[in-house]
Design an enzyme around this catalytic site. Structure first.
Site, short mmCIF file in Angstrom:
data_model
loop_
_atom_site.label_atom_id
_atom_site.label_comp_id
_atom_site.label_asym_id
_atom_site.label_seq_id
_atom_site.Cartn_x
_atom_site.Cartn_y
_atom_site.Cartn_z
N LYS A 237 -17.57 -44.71 8.78
CA LYS A 237 -16.44 -45.29 8.04
C LYS A 237 -15.14 -44.58 8.42
O LYS A 237 -14.13 -45.19 8.71
CB LYS A 237 -16.70 -45.18 6.53
CG LYS A 237 -15.58 -45.77 5.71
CD LYS A 237 -15.90 -45.80 4.24
CE LYS A 237 -14.65 -46.25 3.49
NZ LYS A 237 -14.82 -46.25 2.05
N GLU B 292 -21.17 -34.77 12.50
CA GLU B 292 -22.49 -35.09 13.06
C GLU B 292 -22.42 -36.29 13.99
O GLU B 292 -22.95 -36.29 15.10
CB GLU B 292 -23.49 -35.40 11.92
CG GLU B 292 -23.88 -34.21 11.07
CD GLU B 292 -22.96 -34.00 9.88
OE1 GLU B 292 -21.78 -34.43 9.93
OE2 GLU B 292 -23.42 -33.39 8.89
N GLY C 258 -19.61 -46.00 1.82
CA GLY C 258 -20.67 -45.76 2.80
C GLY C 258 -22.04 -46.19 2.32
O GLY C 258 -22.76 -46.92 3.01
N ARG C 259 -22.42 -45.77 1.12
CA ARG C 259 -23.78 -46.05 0.64
C ARG C 259 -23.96 -47.49 0.19
O ARG C 259 -25.03 -47.90 -0.20
CB ARG C 259 -24.16 -45.07 -0.47
CG ARG C 259 -23.18 -45.00 -1.62
CD ARG C 259 -23.41 -43.77 -2.50
NE ARG C 259 -22.38 -43.61 -3.52
CZ ARG C 259 -21.22 -43.00 -3.33
NH1 ARG C 259 -20.93 -42.48 -2.15
NH2 ARG C 259 -20.35 -42.88 -4.32
N GLU D 222 -25.61 -39.72 -4.88
CA GLU D 222 -24.21 -39.58 -4.46
C GLU D 222 -23.31 -40.40 -5.39
O GLU D 222 -22.15 -40.04 -5.61
CB GLU D 222 -24.04 -40.03 -3.00
CG GLU D 222 -22.74 -39.55 -2.38
CD GLU D 222 -22.71 -39.67 -0.86
OE1 GLU D 222 -23.00 -38.70 -0.14
OE2 GLU D 222 -22.39 -40.77 -0.36
N HIS E 287 -52.38 -38.32 -3.63
CA HIS E 287 -53.19 -37.17 -3.22
C HIS E 287 -52.33 -35.93 -2.97
O HIS E 287 -52.79 -34.99 -2.34
CB HIS E 287 -54.00 -37.55 -1.98
CG HIS E 287 -54.90 -38.72 -2.22
ND1 HIS E 287 -56.17 -38.58 -2.74
CD2 HIS E 287 -54.67 -40.05 -2.11
CE1 HIS E 287 -56.70 -39.79 -2.90
NE2 HIS E 287 -55.81 -40.69 -2.53
N LYS F 138 -18.35 -29.45 3.45
CA LYS F 138 -17.79 -29.82 4.76
C LYS F 138 -16.64 -28.87 5.12
O LYS F 138 -16.56 -28.40 6.26
CB LYS F 138 -17.24 -31.25 4.72
CG LYS F 138 -18.31 -32.32 4.68
CD LYS F 138 -17.65 -33.70 4.76
CE LYS F 138 -18.63 -34.80 4.42
NZ LYS F 138 -18.03 -36.12 4.33
O1 F6P Z 1 -20.79 -36.68 3.38
C1 F6P Z 1 -21.09 -37.83 2.67
C2 F6P Z 1 -20.56 -39.06 3.33
O2 F6P Z 1 -19.18 -39.11 3.22
C3 F6P Z 1 -21.21 -40.30 2.77
O3 F6P Z 1 -20.61 -40.75 1.62
C4 F6P Z 1 -21.13 -41.24 3.92
O4 F6P Z 1 -22.03 -42.30 3.78
C5 F6P Z 1 -21.45 -40.32 5.06
O5 F6P Z 1 -20.87 -39.08 4.71
C6 F6P Z 1 -20.96 -40.77 6.41
O6 F6P Z 1 -19.58 -40.92 6.45
P1 F6P Z 1 -18.90 -41.73 7.60
O7 F6P Z 1 -19.40 -43.13 7.53
O8 F6P Z 1 -17.42 -41.65 7.35
O9 F6P Z 1 -19.26 -41.08 8.90
#
Ligand code: F6P
Length: 499
Positions: A185, A191, A244-245, A330, A361, A471
């Site tokens: 987003k 990452e 995002g979610r 979240e 189990h 972060k």
């Molecule tokens: O760190 C959490 C978060 O901001 C989530 O809310 C989001 O889904 C994810 O990181 C990824 O963010 P982005 O889509 O901006 O890379």
């Protein structure tokens, strides 16, 4: 408990589940609901008539109808960030501007899917979907659930910054015929950008002439993606109001649309849209997300449950618990109300879970005899779609139902170690079959249930400031000057790791 609507609920005395069944022969029809291809059963929770009336009154006291209408009409339901939440616009509800943005995104995504199918990118056999959190969990779940026999491309979802994850993700992919779907987003997530850089090197090392030419960026920040080097013709934008979610339905679902085909993606959206209409217009007692939220609140506010567990009795839904962890934790893992006051009650419980029958189990011992109450949710599909004889599917479903019954009824024994107290709540969601439409409906149900919980608790489910500090500190820890300000334990760890 002093907030309007909560006192009568706090004062309610819970009856044992077996007594609730004994007192009301109509309990199952009263506490179950059929909605399209989904059946919900809350009869094994502690909800009863008196409690339901109080929860309906609570919803009224919390302005639930107005909050819900705001969600569907582009109102500012995310006050801390001053914006609407527009995921429902991706399914056709919402204000004109948001639905237009969503429609344009879908048109562009569809054209790109068509173009890829028509060979505009040459021979394409694989897709490396790079994203994390909401930019990965939804597409991963949908492709894993529905793409088993049907996937037209080999889609790998890469999220973790761990290089091992990268190496795993590209095993067996042919760099020459793989597209990169970079989903973020913000297009600033460490990452995702680190993995995208690694993917570009991987393509270059394999002899691909123009690695950037293989990248499709899916983002609400197109300018940032362009600055990174992505060509603007290969950017699929989505609206800033799509969290995002909650973003699976937007262009974030590109890899799923590509893998499953556009008609399947449309079915997914339509299944969600059906739940949107249901949630928006159904009366409280016949409203699945709201009823589920009432049951959730019995767990957290009256039974003092700190966790809730979801067990998918269907291997295809094995990623559902991880998806729900982000959606619920979240969204509602907060300690202040939407207007910044301290929240004086439990908010979201820890969401966890697994698949049945494996979990029986491993963790069910505690669920049956442990000292904590864990409301359990069973999710299963009636139609058998594996190719084996019906022994497996039959046993799978019977086990799910037996576990719910055992949690509730318990067992008396002279030997305390062999006694089961029972009275442990569970709910069940049965899908007629797993297909794009029912999966879309199921996920939209969970979204609205999360929203309903938030409104009843008075919190904002659409921000996530809790992830920011970590972060910031992860950036600072990499700076020698800043590092000196860290505590001695952390500094010792860095030193020991030789960083
Ligand atoms: O760190 C959490 C978060 O901001 C989530 O809310 C989001 O889904 C994810 O990181 C990824 O963010 P982005 O889509 O901006 O890379």
């Amino acid at each position: 408990m002093t907030e309007p609507g909560w006192d009568p609920i706090a004062g309610h005395e819970l009856k044992r589940l077996d007594r609730l069944f004994a007192e009301d022969p109509e309990r199952v029809p009263r506490l179950s609901l059929t909605l399209g291809g989904l059946y919900f059963d809350w009869s094994k929770t502690h909800l009863d008539e008196a409690l339901l009336e109080r929860f309906v009154a609570l919803a009224e006291a919390r302005g639930f109808d107005a909050a819900r209408e705001a969600l569907f009409t582009g109102g500012v339901v995310n006050p801390s960030e001053g914006r609407p939440a527009t995921h429902v616009a991706e399914r056709g509800s919402g204000d004109a501007e948001a639905t237009a943005v969503a429609g344009a995104g879908h048109d562009r995504m569809r054209s790109l899917v068509d173009a890829i199918e028509a060979g505009a990118f040459g021979d394409v056999t694989g897709v490396l979907h790079i994203g994390i959190g909401g930019s990965a969990l939804g597409p991963d779940l949908v492709i894993d659930a529905l793409g088993r026999d049907a996937a037209r491309y080999d889609v790998r979802v890469l999220s973790n910054i761990d290089g091992q994850a990268f190496e795993d993700a590209v095993v067996g992919l042919d760099a020459e015929t793989t597209l990169i779907a970079a989903v973020s987003k913000t297009f600033t997530t460490t990452e995702t950008l680190t993995n995208l850089s690694a993917a570009l090197s991987w393509l270059g090392d394999a002899g691909v002439e123009d690695p950037f030419g293989r990248v499709i960026a899916i983002t609400a920040a197109p300018e940032t993606a362009i600055e990174f080097g992505v060509d603007q013709t290969r950017i699929l934008p989505f609206g800033e109001g799509v969290g995002g979610r909650y973003s699976l339905w937007s262009t974030v679902g590109f890899s799923a649309a590509l893998a499953l085909g556009w008609p399947a993606f449309e079915e997914l959206l339509e299944g969600a849209a059906e739940i949107d209409r249901h949630f928006r217009f159904a009366e409280p007692r016949a409203n699945a997300p709201l009823m589920a939220a009432f049951a959730d609140l019995v767990g957290t506010q009256l039974l003092r449950a700190q966790t809730r567990a979801i067990f998918a009795y269907d291997e295809r839904l094995r990623l559902l618990p991880s998806y729900l962890q982000q959606l619920e934790m979240e969204s509602n893992g907060k300690s202040v109300t939407a207007d910044g006051q301290p929240l004086d009650r439990m908010s979201a419980p820890v969401t966890w879970g697994g698949v049945g029958t494996d979990a029986q189990h491993a963790v069910f011992q505690l669920l049956h005899q442990g000292k904590v109450v864990v409301p359990v949710e069973f999710v299963a599909c009636i139609e058998q779609e594996d190719g084996l004889d019906d022994t497996h599917h039959r046993q799978l479903l019977l086990n799910a139902f037996a576990q719910g019954a055992a949690l509730m009824t318990g067992k008396v024994s002279d030997d305390p170690a062999r006694a089961y107290a029972g009275n442990r709540p569970s709910s069940t969601i049965l899908l007629d079959r797993l297909d794009p439409r029912t999966l879309g409906a199921l996920l939209a149900f969970y979204e609205h249930r999360t929203f309903a919980n938030a409104v009843l608790l008075g919190i904002n489910p659409f921000d996530q400031f809790g992830v920011e500090l970590g972060k910031q500190m992860a950036r600072a820890i990499d700076d020698p000057a800043e590092r000196a300000k860290f505590d001695s334990s952390t500094r010792a760890l860095i030193e020991r790791a030789g960083l």
